[in-house]
Enzyme design. Structure first.
Site, PDB file in Angstrom:
ATOM      1  N   GLU A 244      -1.469 -12.358   0.160  1.00 40.92           N
ATOM      2  CA  GLU A 244      -0.951 -11.067  -0.302  1.00 40.92           C
ATOM      3  C   GLU A 244       0.467 -10.862   0.208  1.00 40.92           C
ATOM      4  O   GLU A 244       1.339 -10.392  -0.520  1.00 40.92           O
ATOM      5  CB  GLU A 244      -1.851  -9.930   0.186  1.00 40.92           C
ATOM      6  CG  GLU A 244      -3.115  -9.716  -0.626  1.00 40.92           C
ATOM      7  CD  GLU A 244      -4.156 -10.795  -0.409  1.00 40.92           C
ATOM      8  OE1 GLU A 244      -3.989 -11.588   0.538  1.00 40.92           O
ATOM      9  OE2 GLU A 244      -5.115 -10.848  -1.183  1.00 40.92           O
TER      10      GLU A 244
ATOM     11  N   HIS B 254     -13.917  -2.905   1.809  1.00 42.67           N
ATOM     12  CA  HIS B 254     -13.647  -2.925   0.375  1.00 42.67           C
ATOM     13  C   HIS B 254     -13.692  -1.538  -0.243  1.00 42.67           C
ATOM     14  O   HIS B 254     -13.742  -1.417  -1.447  1.00 42.67           O
ATOM     15  CB  HIS B 254     -14.692  -3.790  -0.354  1.00 42.67           C
ATOM     16  CG  HIS B 254     -14.600  -5.246  -0.038  1.00 42.67           C
ATOM     17  ND1 HIS B 254     -15.093  -5.771   1.131  1.00 42.67           N
ATOM     18  CD2 HIS B 254     -14.085  -6.283  -0.744  1.00 42.67           C
ATOM     19  CE1 HIS B 254     -14.878  -7.086   1.128  1.00 42.67           C
ATOM     20  NE2 HIS B 254     -14.280  -7.425   0.015  1.00 42.67           N
TER      21      HIS B 254
END
Lengths: 358, 471
Positions: free
Chosen positions: A81, A150
């Site tokens: 990322e 998450h």
């Protein structure tokens, strides 16, 4: 395969074959067509992220785009990322318009230096010499049974940072209009979607189906008009708030539901205008309560409309804990329709206990 | 070890592009696993990517397609794993983490400015050599004077490039003005070479209204869009993935230019370093990663930073062709960067250059390096391996420089710098309006309101507002 390819053509064509009635479109289709149309209109727009190409997108948002635009413009990245967010910023520095997809915004934390220190601050630090027309998008907030790493909502975190624009679409029309606006915008935009909304269908107007459609950034939408209490919310909680409003209406409380659409800039004038009308405010968000979006909205209302308030502002937020996995616990950690109803009633002096289990 | 160099040899062969054309050549023996170019894509940038896309699918086809590879029949010889064919061996051997012999260092000119008669390199013209040397002197004097200014409390912060003048200037001289520079912070010489004036440096350090950065950043965070030098960013290695992105943009535009990303030995520990190198190789981005390995990251010596043979060995780990060069040898740096640039642009690939040198100065004005390293060590490098003196001797040997030129230049630069500082110091600070601009492309209403509120407050309480800041 044929069906998939059909879906990638702008929906404009599909709509002409319908005789009448609003077209239904899922949020997923809305996002897909928005990206497709913007990539078609501007060769500088490209999409980058994990699994966006060959896999058609982790949530199929980019379905069909690789076949249509090729691997030069739909880039499957290595798992980094920090890497691809930084690369996106660099590409934007030099005039391209990247759309960076995070598989979930929880993973954006691995790239947050580039979002904040590179993207958000560059235009200011370089005195206007370096602009960053980038969009960071992906699912945000709770899904279903995916646990703490998450499920966090990052609206408040990114919303705090000057230099960023932060958008929170709810319906398909929101998704289409706001994503198109974000891609066209010369500033860096954090575009917070929601996994549970991807599959939901909404009616979309003719206007929204046009490829030139876009929504203004920074303007909230009044989803339901009312006169007794203002409920300000965003993303999936708009759905819960609308359902709560239905139930409240049966009990004689007319609730006005405002869909923020944009966390930064925050549409303070719309919120305050509504509060001056209703005199009562409930804010609803999935995210953690401390330093949340509701806290900012409350302060804005105190600054501008304090005298209009007839009751303390009620803030509904997620529980102040990392999201548990078990379904029953998860349900208790997130705001539910009942919580919204009780809060609205409290502002209307219809006493109701604060705790659900009390 | 041998395996590494074979691989990089393959890469060297695999993408041969004609100037201005992006059609891939026919498959050859050496690029067996990379050579499938789908005919359908035509003459577009998308074709560039054909090989990349195909290479992942191509593993299955690797043997069936190439006429030169022997068909696999014997499992004892090799196996086609995902990623390619590997030869098998029954001898268990671990590749050493540190080589018996370290990677050699490219070096052309000794301390007396003499070049080895056997070595061949492209000559540097008199004009370029004199400009290089003059800029190295200018950088030295600039560093001395600004450092003193900070010590006198006239600017808040400064960081010198003492000992790294050759890396700064010689690398800059090997680039074209179209090449994009993404620096870390110890590369003002590159900006100097490109034409940033002493006054402009001073303006940024003083944060006055003439600063093209509008006084937004602390000293040494220079930037100039005009000179293709991106504004310096403080987080280490942050410029590396950005450089890859910018290089990708150049690639899509088919430009005859590359990106040069400078960074120090310490930055190579950052995650961004690894992500960028890996990514640049996969994307085949035209970027030169230029590492200034000066031995120190504030107080951390390289022995505590990494355990590999420096930085150069990390390149092949990502599939990147790399070179180690003597960073104090201006000719070697110049030549290596020039070659790297050719490869980066014409072969559309990243290159890693590790320039070995020594950080003679403290990390910055906030550091006192005598606390963690012996003064003798610093003196050894400052006197014994000085890049500026070394290059001066070479230039003098060619008859292009004299004592008189030296003293004239030094006094002229010194005078100009002192003058620039005086002017910069006296100049007004940026106006209030610059506080709120550039946060976004168009200022949002809330910032506009805040500015109005601030102006009203100033009007009401003028005695509390500083007199040297224009409204």
């Amino acid at each position: 395969m044929a069906t998939a390819l059909n879906r990638t053509r702008p929906v404009v064509y599909a709509s002409r074959s319908y005789a009448s009635g609003p077209k239904q479109m899922t949020v997923r289709e809305a996002l897909n067509t928005a990206i497709d149309e913007e990539m078609s209109a501007d060769p500088k727009v490209f999409l980058m992220g994990e699994e966006v190409g060959e896999y058609q997108g982790a949530y199929k948002i980019s379905k069909g785009l690789l076949d249509k635009y090729g691997p030069g413009r739909v880039i499957d990245t290595p798992i980094t990322e920090a890497g691809f967010a930084g690369i996106g910023v660099g590409a934007a520095y030099h005039g391209l318009k990247p759309i960076i997809e995070f598989m979930t915004f929880n993973f954006s934390l691995q790239a947050i230096d580039h979002i904040i220190n590179s993207a958000a601050k560059s235009n200011y630090m370089s005195a206007g010499q370096i602009s960053v027309p980038i969009v960071f998008r992906g699912p945000n907030g709770a899904a279903a049974g995916v646990g703490a790493q998450h499920s966090q909502c990052f609206a408040a975190w990114y919303g705090a940072c000057p230099g960023l624009k932060v958008l929170v679409p709810y319906s398909s029309e929101d998704a289409r209009g706001l994503l198109k606006a974000a891609i066209r915008d010369p500033d860096p935009v954090v575009f917070l979607e929601n996994e549970l909304l991807y599959g939901q269908s909404f009616p979309v107007s003719e206007e929204a189906l046009d490829s030139s459609f876009s929504l203004p950034i920074g303007k909230a939408k009044i989803e339901r008009e009312g006169k007794d209490v203002t409920i300000v919310t965003y993303a999936r909680m708009v759905d819960y708030s609308l359902q709560a409003a239905e139930i409240l209406a049966k009990e004689g409380i007319s609730a006005e539901v405002i869909n923020l659409r944009s966390i930064r800039p925050l549409d303070r004038s719309a919120i305050n205008a509504s509060v001056r009308k209703t005199s009562r405010l409930v804010t609803v968000e999935e995210g953690f309560p401390q330093h949340g979006v509701g806290a900012e909205i409350c302060m804005s209302v105190i600054e501008e409309s304090f005298d209009s308030l007839d009751a303390p502002v009620e803030r509904i937020a997620g529980a102040d804990i990392p999201m548990p996995y078990a379904a029953n616990l998860e349900r208790m950690a997130l705001p539910q329709i009942d919580d919204i109803i009780r809060a609205a009633k409290r502002t209307c002096y219809r006493s109701a206990p604060k705790a659900a289990a009390a | 070890m041998a395996a590494w160099f074979t691989r990089s040899g393959n890469i060297a062969h695999h993408v041969k592009r004609n100037m201005g054309s992006f059609l891939r050549p026919a498959p050859t023996l050496s690029d067996s696993s990379w050579s499938r170019s789908p005919a359908c894509l035509g003459n577009s940038p998308a074709l560039l990517w054909a090989g990349r896309l195909e290479s992942t699918r191509a593993q299955k086809l690797v043997d069936s397609d190439s006429e030169n590879d022997a068909p696999l029949r014997d499992d004892d010889q090799a196996i086609d794993f995902p990623g390619g064919r590997v030869m098998l061996t029954s001898e268990m051997q671990f590749i050493p983490g540190y080589p018996q012999q370290r990677v050699h260092c490219y070096h052309l000119m000794n301390n007396d400015g003499q070049t080895n008669m056997c070595s061949s390199f492209e000559q540097v013209s008199k004009e370029v050599a004199v400009k290089m040397y003059s800029d190295m002197i200018t950088l030295q004097i600039m560093d001395t004077i600004f450092y003193e200014a900070q010590r006198q409390g006239r600017i808040s912060f400064y960081l010198t490039s003492v000992g790294e003048e050759a890396i700064n200037i010689a690398s800059a001289a090997a680039l074209s003005p179209d090449d994009i520079v993404m620096a870390q912070y110890r590369e003002p010489g590159v900006l100097l070479w490109r034409g940033f004036t002493l006054q402009e440096f001073a303006n940024q350090c003083f944060g006055n209204k003439a600063d093209c950065g509008k006084g937004r950043q602390m000293p040494i965070h220079y930037g100039s869009k005009k000179l293709n030098y991106f504004t310096v960013s403080s987080p280490l290695a942050t410029q590396l993935p950005q450089a890859v992105g910018a290089a990708y943009s150049l690639k899509m535009d088919n430009k005859d230019a590359c990106v040069v990303a400078y960074f120090g030995d310490g930055s190579t520990s950052e995650g961004d370093f690894h992500a960028s190198l890996n990514f640049a190789a996969v994307m085949e981005a035209p970027v030169i990663f230029l590492c200034r390995n000066n031995g120190w990251a504030i107080s951390t010596p390289t022995s505590e930073q990494f355990r590999s043979d420096g930085i150069v060995v990390k390149g092949p780990a990502y599939g990147i062709q790399s070179i180690r060069v003597d960073g104090n040898d201006a000719l070697a740096v110049h030549n290596a960067v020039r070659a790297a640039r050719q490869m980066a642009i014409h072969e559309q690939r990243p290159i890693l250059v590790e320039a070995l040198t020594y950080r003679v100065g403290h990390h910055s004005t906030s550091d006192d390096s005598t606390k963690y390293r012996p003064v003798d060590e610093v003196k050894h490098w400052e006197m014994g391996q000085n890049p500026v003196n070394r290059f001066r001797k070479w230039v003098e040997r060619n008859g292009w420089w004299s004592e008189e030129d030296e003293s004239q230049l030094r006094s002229s630069i010194r005078k100009q710098l002192l003058q620039a500082i005086q002017v910069a110091e006296k100049m007004e600070k940026p106006p209030l309006a610059d506080l709120f601009s550039d946060v976004y492309d168009v200022p949002p209403s809330i910032l506009f309101e805040q500015e109005q509120q601030l102006r009203e407050t100033i009007k009401r309480h003028p005695q509390d507002y500083p007199s040297d800041v224009p409204v």
